[in-house]
Design an enzyme around this catalytic site. Structure first.
Site, short mmCIF file in Angstrom:
data_model
loop_
_atom_site.label_atom_id
_atom_site.label_comp_id
_atom_site.label_asym_id
_atom_site.label_seq_id
_atom_site.Cartn_x
_atom_site.Cartn_y
_atom_site.Cartn_z
N GLY A 31 0.78 -1.46 0.07
CA GLY A 31 0.05 -0.05 0.08
C GLY A 31 0.82 1.20 -0.02
N HIS A 37 4.10 1.23 -8.10
CA HIS A 37 3.00 0.21 -8.07
C HIS A 37 1.76 0.22 -9.19
CE1 HIS A 37 4.09 1.02 -3.46
NE2 HIS A 37 4.24 -0.30 -3.64
N GLN A 153 14.28 -9.65 -3.98
CA GLN A 153 12.69 -10.36 -3.71
C GLN A 153 12.31 -11.09 -5.08
OE1 GLN A 153 9.37 -8.19 -1.34
NE2 GLN A 153 8.85 -7.68 -3.48
P1 AMP Z 1 5.72 -2.73 -1.76
O1 AMP Z 1 4.34 -2.01 -1.55
O2 AMP Z 1 6.98 -1.75 -1.43
O3 AMP Z 1 5.92 -4.02 -0.98
O4 AMP Z 1 5.97 -3.13 -3.10
C1 AMP Z 1 4.92 -3.70 -4.10
C2 AMP Z 1 5.61 -4.22 -5.31
O5 AMP Z 1 5.83 -2.75 -6.10
C3 AMP Z 1 6.88 -5.08 -5.40
O6 AMP Z 1 6.72 -6.09 -6.13
C4 AMP Z 1 8.03 -3.87 -5.50
O7 AMP Z 1 8.99 -4.54 -6.16
C5 AMP Z 1 6.81 -2.82 -6.54
N1 AMP Z 1 7.85 -1.46 -6.35
C6 AMP Z 1 7.68 -0.83 -5.53
N2 AMP Z 1 8.60 0.21 -5.87
C7 AMP Z 1 8.67 0.30 -7.28
C8 AMP Z 1 9.37 1.02 -8.23
N3 AMP Z 1 9.89 2.17 -7.75
N4 AMP Z 1 9.26 0.58 -9.37
C9 AMP Z 1 8.67 -0.68 -9.63
N5 AMP Z 1 8.26 -1.56 -9.07
C10 AMP Z 1 8.25 -1.02 -7.60
#
Ligand code: AMP
Length: 299
Positions: A31, A37, A153
């Site tokens: 979130g 995202h 990850q």
């Molecule tokens: P998180 O909410 O941080 O757990 O991220 C959820 C998903 O969004 C994960 O697969 C992250 O790798 C991806 N994500 C977060 N930040 C970015 C970004 N700047 N560019 C691309 N994907 C992202």
């Protein structure tokens, strides 16, 4: 868009969607959504009939001294960002729903999690793989999209899917950056204005490192030291790790002679930020050879 809080309801919907022959695309998140995202969601939307996004701040993947309590949460805001994208379901369970009393089963990828962030965040990836496997069992997607910003990850999830024979395709989306190159992250909201300015050095250092490699630098230790020096010249910055690794095994390389991943974690003030850059040396060799061939005079 339907907001779902209960596992059993989400499972029933997923079951029906599958029975009706829909392709389900899934984007798991914690979130406080940003354009990074949303880019993943758009990718899912392009490839799926029905898109499910989850918003769940997973306590299992935070260490005791980490930011679980203060992690930014605003479901209303997330909803408003997702609605215009045509997301079909937002799955947002409570912690009690996901981890009821008596919960005691975990999933662990043993090797890929040893280095990089895994070395500094014990238990983090165990928390990630456990929650992602649970979410896969709840949402029953045909594919799921992950961001390359969290490269380790992504590789860990890919490995889990392969090792446990999950019938789910794992797709990666490139890192989405702000206008000045800083990788978007929910944690950027912690940064003061001055810290935000220092944080730009992370991306600049990665690009600088790429130029050095393309200019002939082959020693990962020297390269790491130069990146560290570059970043730590800026106020508030403290490098936690910089590693130059094989993009598949995530093991450190002793010499830079094919594609490598430069991965790092930096504390900017109290905020820990991660970023990475894949250096495609093999492509560069091919390009160089092509350029050389062009230079050969035709007889
Ligand atoms: P998180 O909410 O941080 O757990 O991220 C959820 C998903 O969004 C994960 O697969 C992250 O790798 C991806 N994500 C977060 N930040 C970015 C970004 N700047 N560019 C691309 N994907 C992202």
């Amino acid at each position: 868009m339907e907001v779902i809080k209960e596992i059993s309801v989400m499972q029933k919907i997923a079951e029906e969607l599958r029975r009706e022959g829909f392709i389900i695309g899934f984007v798991p998140t914690m979130g406080y959504l940003h354009e990074g995202h949303l880019a993943l969601v758009k990718m899912a939307k392009d490839k799926a009939d029905k898109v499910v996004v989850s918003v769940f701040v997973n306590p299992l993947q935070f260490g005791p001294k980490e930011d679980y309590e203060i992690y930014p949460r605003d479901l209303e805001r997330d909803l408003n960002l997702l609605k215009p994208l045509g997301v079909d379901y937002l799955f947002s369970p409570s912690v009690e729903e996901m981890y009821p009393r008596g919960f005691q089963t975990f999933v662990e990828v043993t090797e890929l999690t040893k280095g990089l962030c895994g070395a500094f965040r014990p238990g983090h990836f165990r928390g990630v793989t456990t929650v992602v496997l649970k979410l896969f069992n709840i949402v029953k997607p045909h594919f799921a999209v992950f961001g390359q910003k969290d490269y380790q990850q992504f590789k860990v999830i890919e490995r889990m899917v392969r090792d446990l024979d999950l019938d789910i395709q794992i797709l990666a989306h490139p890192t989405v950056r702000d206008h000045d190159g800083l990788a978007l992250s929910s944690r950027n909201s912690y940064l003061s204005e001055e810290e935000r300015r220092s944080a730009i050095s992370i991306y600049q250092a990665l690009k600088y490192a790429e130029r050095l490699v393309f200019g002939g630098e082959r020693d990962p230790h020297r390269l790491g030291a130069l990146i560290k020096e570059y970043i730590e010249k800026f106020p508030h910055n403290r490098v936690q790790y910089i590693e130059i690794v094989d993009p598949e095994t995530l093991e450190p390389v002793e010499k830079i002679e094919k594609d490598v991943l430069i991965a790092l974690a930096v504390f900017v003030g109290k905020t820990r930020l991660i970023d990475n850059r894949l250096i495609r040396l093999v492509d560069e060799y091919i390009a160089m050879e092509a350029r050389d061939e062009e230079k050969i005079p035709q007889s």
